[in-house]
Design an enzyme around this catalytic site. Structure first.
Site, PDB file in Angstrom:
ATOM      1  N   CYS A  51       0.817  -1.216   0.000  1.00  0.00           N
ATOM      2  CA  CYS A  51       0.000   0.000   0.000  1.00  0.00           C
ATOM      3  C   CYS A  51       0.850   1.266   0.000  1.00  0.00           C
ATOM      4  CB  CYS A  51      -0.945   0.003   1.198  1.00  0.00           C
ATOM      5  SG  CYS A  51      -0.121  -0.172   2.793  1.00  0.00           S
ATOM      6  N   ARG A  53       4.388   1.281  -1.062  1.00  0.00           N
ATOM      7  CA  ARG A  53       5.593   1.256  -1.889  1.00  0.00           C
ATOM      8  C   ARG A  53       5.450   0.296  -3.063  1.00  0.00           C
ATOM      9  NH1 ARG A  53       9.981   1.382   0.550  1.00  0.00           N
ATOM     10  NH2 ARG A  53       9.160   1.731   2.641  1.00  0.00           N
ATOM     11  N   SER A 106       9.440   2.410   6.638  1.00  0.00           N
ATOM     12  CA  SER A 106       7.983   2.299   6.527  1.00  0.00           C
ATOM     13  C   SER A 106       7.284   3.571   6.973  1.00  0.00           C
ATOM     14  CB  SER A 106       7.473   1.125   7.375  1.00  0.00           C
ATOM     15  OG  SER A 106       7.961  -0.093   6.879  1.00  0.00           O
ATOM     16  N   GLN A 117       5.107  -9.394   3.667  1.00  0.00           N
ATOM     17  CA  GLN A 117       4.801  -8.964   2.299  1.00  0.00           C
ATOM     18  C   GLN A 117       5.968  -9.253   1.357  1.00  0.00           C
ATOM     19  OE1 GLN A 117       3.981  -4.925   3.485  1.00  0.00           O
ATOM     20  NE2 GLN A 117       1.767  -5.198   3.320  1.00  0.00           N
ATOM     21  N   GLY A 184     -11.830  -7.399   4.034  1.00  0.00           N
ATOM     22  CA  GLY A 184     -10.558  -8.058   3.765  1.00  0.00           C
ATOM     23  C   GLY A 184     -10.327  -9.174   4.766  1.00  0.00           C
ATOM     24  N   GLY A 186      -6.983 -10.788   4.923  1.00  0.00           N
ATOM     25  CA  GLY A 186      -5.554 -11.085   4.888  1.00  0.00           C
ATOM     26  C   GLY A 186      -4.906 -10.950   6.259  1.00  0.00           C
ATOM     27  N   LEU A 188      -3.246  -8.422   7.646  1.00  0.00           N
ATOM     28  CA  LEU A 188      -3.532  -7.191   8.388  1.00  0.00           C
ATOM     29  C   LEU A 188      -4.916  -7.249   9.026  1.00  0.00           C
ATOM     30  CD1 LEU A 188      -2.766  -4.398   9.311  1.00  0.00           C
ATOM     31  CD2 LEU A 188      -3.477  -3.494   7.088  1.00  0.00           C
ATOM     32  N   SER A 189      -5.887  -7.769   8.284  1.00  0.00           N
ATOM     33  CA  SER A 189      -7.237  -7.915   8.847  1.00  0.00           C
ATOM     34  C   SER A 189      -7.218  -8.830  10.067  1.00  0.00           C
ATOM     35  CB  SER A 189      -8.191  -8.479   7.791  1.00  0.00           C
ATOM     36  OG  SER A 189      -8.377  -7.560   6.744  1.00  0.00           O
TER      37      SER A 189
END
EC number: 1.2.1.70
Length: 415
Positions: A51, A53, A106, A117, A184, A186, A188-189
């Site tokens: 999201c 980079r 980051s 990631q 979502g 994934g 992060l969720s």
């Protein structure tokens, strides 16, 4: 290390609109990896698209060809790609790779989500034979170094999940018994849901394009999982939403926003890029909206987190790690060269044996030739070992010179 390049577009020097435009093109990461492999313009390569980079790391020498490929895929000009990406090479590229994996570059300083990631990106590149032994070797060393950076230097770990929790608790003085919707399913969720569960949610809905592929943890946590059309009827009762998707279109549109209870102060956190919530969201007085930049602002900045002394220590640690990495890479390369050279040396000596006289009268000559060949093998091996030890490829020239002299002596002796 020569021949390694990194083309980077990130939050540090490019706005969200430009990042989104390029990010959409590289959203289908697997297809882009296959295409870069088929283009045959790099020896090895890796594409990282998150999201915040977009980076293309590659081994090779034709930088212009890679830039031209990006321009073609994104339907833009060579000059615009040059202006949009920061180009790094050799040590600068390696140092950047270390900082990215360690979360030092980051938007949420010190976050660790980037490791997963990058690992996923490297796995895709390796599967499709774009990334080979060298890039995998580099990143394995970088992963180890990043752990030491966090553990040894005690860096604070901030993540979007932590920022979400901070914003949520700021919004709701009493965060318990709220109704949540997360978009979502994934990693992060999953981290967000862990934060939500701490506050004893009244209900938790999860919106996913592929409900059947949602992990077991989220299945156990959610009251219902489905596509948005199945969840939307619950919007009038919702207190808070969180999005972490990688789709290019808006998911929560104005008609969805109109469904929220206007007597409630709704909290929406949108970490998707492009944003998953329509741009009109900030016009709603009953909705408090955080996009990814707003969440990042909640994270303490690097200058507040690190003293100058620790900043210097970080740089020294990374530079030391890079030096060791380059040394190991050079050693691996030299060992391969030496194995090849020693094989050639043995092959040459075996070839010389064919010149040995077969008559008994020339027995002494045969002994002389064998002794000379033995000396050559011994001296050549010593030189090759020294070459590897000192990372000095010039010693290989001495081995070649030794072989030439030996060859002349043998031929003159036989004649």
């Amino acid at each position: 290390m020569k021949g390694i390049y990194c083309l980077s577009m990130s939050h540090r020097f490019m706005n969200v609109e430009v990042r989104s435009r390029y990010g959409v093109v590289f959203q289908d990461l697997e297809s882009r990896v296959k295409e870069l492999k088929c283009a045959e313009i790099v020896k090895e390569g890796l594409i990282i698209s998150t999201c915040n980079r977009l980076e293309i790391i590659f081994l090779g020498s034709d930088l212009d060809a890679v830039i031209a490929w990006i321009a073609f895929k994104c339907r833009t000009s060579h000059d615009e790609v040059r202006a949009s990406f920061k180009v790094m090479q050799s040590m600068e590229a390696l140092k950047h790779i270390y900082r990215v994996i360690s979360g030092l570059d980051s938007k949420i300083f010190g976050e660790t989500n980037i490791v997963g990631q990058v690992k996923k990106s490297l796995e895709i590149a390796t599967t499709h034979q774009l990334a080979g032994k060298t890039l995998n070797f580099i990143y394995q060393n970088v992963y180890k170094a990043s752990k030491k950076i966090h553990n040894s230097l005690a860096l604070p770990v901030n993540s979007l999940a932590n920022c979400f929790e901070k914003a949520f608790e700021k919004h709701f003085p009493d965060p318990r018994q709220k109704i949540f919707v997360t978009f979502g399913s994934g990693k992060l969720s999953t981290e967000i849901v862990k934060k939500i569960l701490k506050h004893e949610p009244k209900k938790l809905y999860i919106v996913s394009r592929n409900p059947g592929r949602v992990c077991g943890f989220l299945r156990d946590a959610a009251h219902h999982i489905g596509i948005i059309d199945e969840i939307v009827e619950n919007f009038p009762h919702v207190d808070a939403c969180f999005t972490a998707t990688n789709v290019s279109e808006t998911i929560i549109n104005s008609s969805h926003l109109d469904m929220f209870d206007k007597d409630k102060n709704i909290f929406i956190s949108d970490s998707s890029l492009p944003p998953a919530v329509c741009s009109t969201v900030r016009k709603y007085e009953n909705i408090t909206y955080y996009d990814i930049d707003d969440l990042a602002a909640l994270s303490e900045q690097k200058c507040n987190l690190l003293s100058k002394a620790i900043e210097i220590e970080l740089d020294l640690f990374i530079e030391t790690s890079i030096f060791q990495l380059c040394k190991e890479l050079d050693t691996n390369f030299m060992q391969k060269v030496i194995q090849m050279e020693r094989a050639h040396l043995k092959e040459y000596i075996e070839h010389i044996q064919t010149f040995l006289p077969k008559d008994s009268d020339d027995k002494k000559l045969s002994i002389v030739i064998k002794d000379l060949s033995g000396v050559l093998l011994h001296m050549g091996t010593l030189l090759l070992k020294e070459s590897c030890k000192n990372h000095d490829s010039t010693m290989l020239q001495e081995v070649h010179s030794l072989i030439d002299k030996h060859d002349r002596i043998i031929r003159n002796t036989i004649q």
